[in-house]
Design a protein around this motif. Structure first.
Motif, PDB file in Angstrom:
ATOM      1  N   THR A   1      -7.353  88.765  55.782  1.00  0.00           N
ATOM      2  CA  THR A   1      -8.634  88.776  55.155  1.00  0.00           C
ATOM      3  C   THR A   1      -8.539  89.783  53.847  1.00  0.00           C
ATOM      4  OG1 THR A   1      -9.896  90.398  56.311  1.00  0.00           O
ATOM      5  CG2 THR A   1     -10.137  88.093  56.964  1.00  0.00           C
TER       6      THR A   1
ATOM      7  N   ALA B   1     -12.878  98.052  54.781  1.00  0.00           N
ATOM      8  CA  ALA B   1     -13.659  96.932  55.255  1.00  0.00           C
ATOM      9  C   ALA B   1     -13.442  95.492  54.637  1.00  0.00           C
ATOM     10  CB  ALA B   1     -15.145  97.483  55.181  1.00  0.00           C
ATOM     11  N   SER B   2     -13.367  94.448  55.353  1.00  0.00           N
ATOM     12  CA  SER B   2     -13.327  93.100  54.995  1.00  0.00           C
ATOM     13  C   SER B   2     -14.689  92.751  54.810  1.00  0.00           C
ATOM     14  CB  SER B   2     -12.343  92.368  55.791  1.00  0.00           C
ATOM     15  OG  SER B   2     -12.481  90.995  55.337  1.00  0.00           O
TER      16      SER B   2
ATOM     17  N   ARG C   1      -9.214  99.376  64.651  1.00  0.00           N
ATOM     18  CA  ARG C   1     -10.236  98.343  63.935  1.00  0.00           C
ATOM     19  C   ARG C   1     -11.405  97.998  64.500  1.00  0.00           C
ATOM     20  NH1 ARG C   1     -11.259  92.581  63.819  1.00  0.00           N
ATOM     21  NH2 ARG C   1      -9.140  92.239  65.194  1.00  0.00           N
TER      22      ARG C   1
ATOM     23  N   ASP D   1      -5.323  88.057  66.452  1.00  0.00           N
ATOM     24  CA  ASP D   1      -6.780  88.588  65.890  1.00  0.00           C
ATOM     25  C   ASP D   1      -6.308  89.437  64.945  1.00  0.00           C
ATOM     26  OD1 ASP D   1      -8.142  87.126  67.747  1.00  0.00           O
ATOM     27  OD2 ASP D   1      -8.549  88.854  68.942  1.00  0.00           O
ATOM     28  N   GLU D   2      -5.178  90.505  64.904  1.00  0.00           N
ATOM     29  CA  GLU D   2      -5.123  91.463  64.062  1.00  0.00           C
ATOM     30  C   GLU D   2      -4.348  90.759  62.735  1.00  0.00           C
ATOM     31  OE1 GLU D   2      -7.154  93.528  65.965  1.00  0.00           O
ATOM     32  OE2 GLU D   2      -6.424  94.285  64.110  1.00  0.00           O
TER      33      GLU D   2
ATOM     34  N   GLY E   1     -15.904  89.873  53.550  1.00  0.00           N
ATOM     35  CA  GLY E   1     -16.242  88.487  53.531  1.00  0.00           C
ATOM     36  C   GLY E   1     -16.329  88.054  52.062  1.00  0.00           C
TER      37      GLY E   1
ATOM     38  N   MET F   1     -13.958  93.605  49.600  1.00  0.00           N
ATOM     39  CA  MET F   1     -13.310  94.474  50.229  1.00  0.00           C
ATOM     40  C   MET F   1     -14.019  95.678  49.729  1.00  0.00           C
ATOM     41  SD  MET F   1      -9.285  95.515  50.964  1.00  0.00           S
ATOM     42  CE  MET F   1      -8.785  95.172  49.246  1.00  0.00           C
TER      43      MET F   1
ATOM     44  N   GLY G   1     -14.544  95.714  64.447  1.00  0.00           N
ATOM     45  CA  GLY G   1     -15.116  94.606  63.726  1.00  0.00           C
ATOM     46  C   GLY G   1     -14.269  94.230  62.579  1.00  0.00           C
ATOM     47  N   GLY G   2     -14.875  94.202  61.368  1.00  0.00           N
ATOM     48  CA  GLY G   2     -14.398  94.071  59.982  1.00  0.00           C
ATOM     49  C   GLY G   2     -13.872  95.140  59.257  1.00  0.00           C
ATOM     50  N   THR G   3     -13.709  96.413  59.870  1.00  0.00           N
ATOM     51  CA  THR G   3     -13.425  97.704  59.368  1.00  0.00           C
ATOM     52  C   THR G   3     -12.295  98.457  59.940  1.00  0.00           C
ATOM     53  OG1 THR G   3     -15.740  97.853  58.538  1.00  0.00           O
ATOM     54  CG2 THR G   3     -14.285  99.806  58.453  1.00  0.00           C
TER      55      THR G   3
ATOM     56  N   PHE H   1      -7.101  89.019  60.852  1.00  0.00           N
ATOM     57  CA  PHE H   1      -7.760  89.991  60.247  1.00  0.00           C
ATOM     58  C   PHE H   1      -7.218  90.479  58.792  1.00  0.00           C
ATOM     59  CE2 PHE H   1      -8.459  94.674  59.038  1.00  0.00           C
ATOM     60  CZ  PHE H   1      -9.857  94.363  58.587  1.00  0.00           C
TER      61      PHE H   1
END
Length: 157
Positions: free
Chosen positions: A19, A125-126, A99, A12-13, A128, A132, A101-103, A16
């Motif tokens: 991204t 923050a990623s 982290r 997962d990391e 998408g 960023m 979520g996406g941050t 992430f």
């Protein structure tokens, strides 16, 4: 079962951090100190992820008034992140956090001056779609009010 959970967290990391990997350009505002006026900056950032590690190196410029190297090196250890940050006149700082979520929500610990270290906060923050955001904030030295000292929106080149 525990080893599968650990492997999943590592994947997962790693996913992430991918991204956040790439060549980025961005614009935003930076305050050199919490009580200074913000100035418009343009920045470039070269970010390379390798497994649970990421290295970000770049520079921000504000016309002819300001040019500063910026960068961070981070390592994920399960859900925790540690590393270092450069980009302040105070010198290199340590980073730690996690982290959500996406941050990445990181605490910046500046080098100690007169036996008192100062802290700040950094969020990476990623967003998408090749975007960023980097935001730093810290307390105003007199009022204690939380001040955004940098907010830069990046897009992949």
């Amino acid at each position: 079962m525990a080893s599968l959970t650990g492997s999943s967290a590592i994947a997962d990391e790693s996913d992430f951090l991918q991204t956040l990997s790439g060549n980025w350009q961005g614009t935003g505002q930076v305050r050199l100190k919490p009580d200074a006026q913000p100035m418009h900056v343009s920045c470039t950032l070269d970010s390379r992820a390798d497994g649970e590690e990421i290295s970000m190196q770049g520079a921000c410029r504000a016309n002819v008034v300001f040019s500063r190297r910026i960068g961070a090196d981070l390592q994920a250890q399960g859900a925790r992140y540690t590393g270092s940050y450069v980009g302040s006149i105070r010198g290199p700082a340590t980073l730690s956090g996690s982290r959500n979520g996406g941050t990445l929500d990181l605490r910046i610990r500046w080098p100690a001056r007169n036996d008192t270290g100062r802290t700040a906060r950094m969020q990476v923050a990623s967003l998408g779609s090749g975007r960023m955001r980097l935001v730093t904030s810290e307390s105003h030295p007199r009022s204690g009010e939380r001040i955004v000292t940098a907010r830069i929106e990046f897009s992949r080149k």
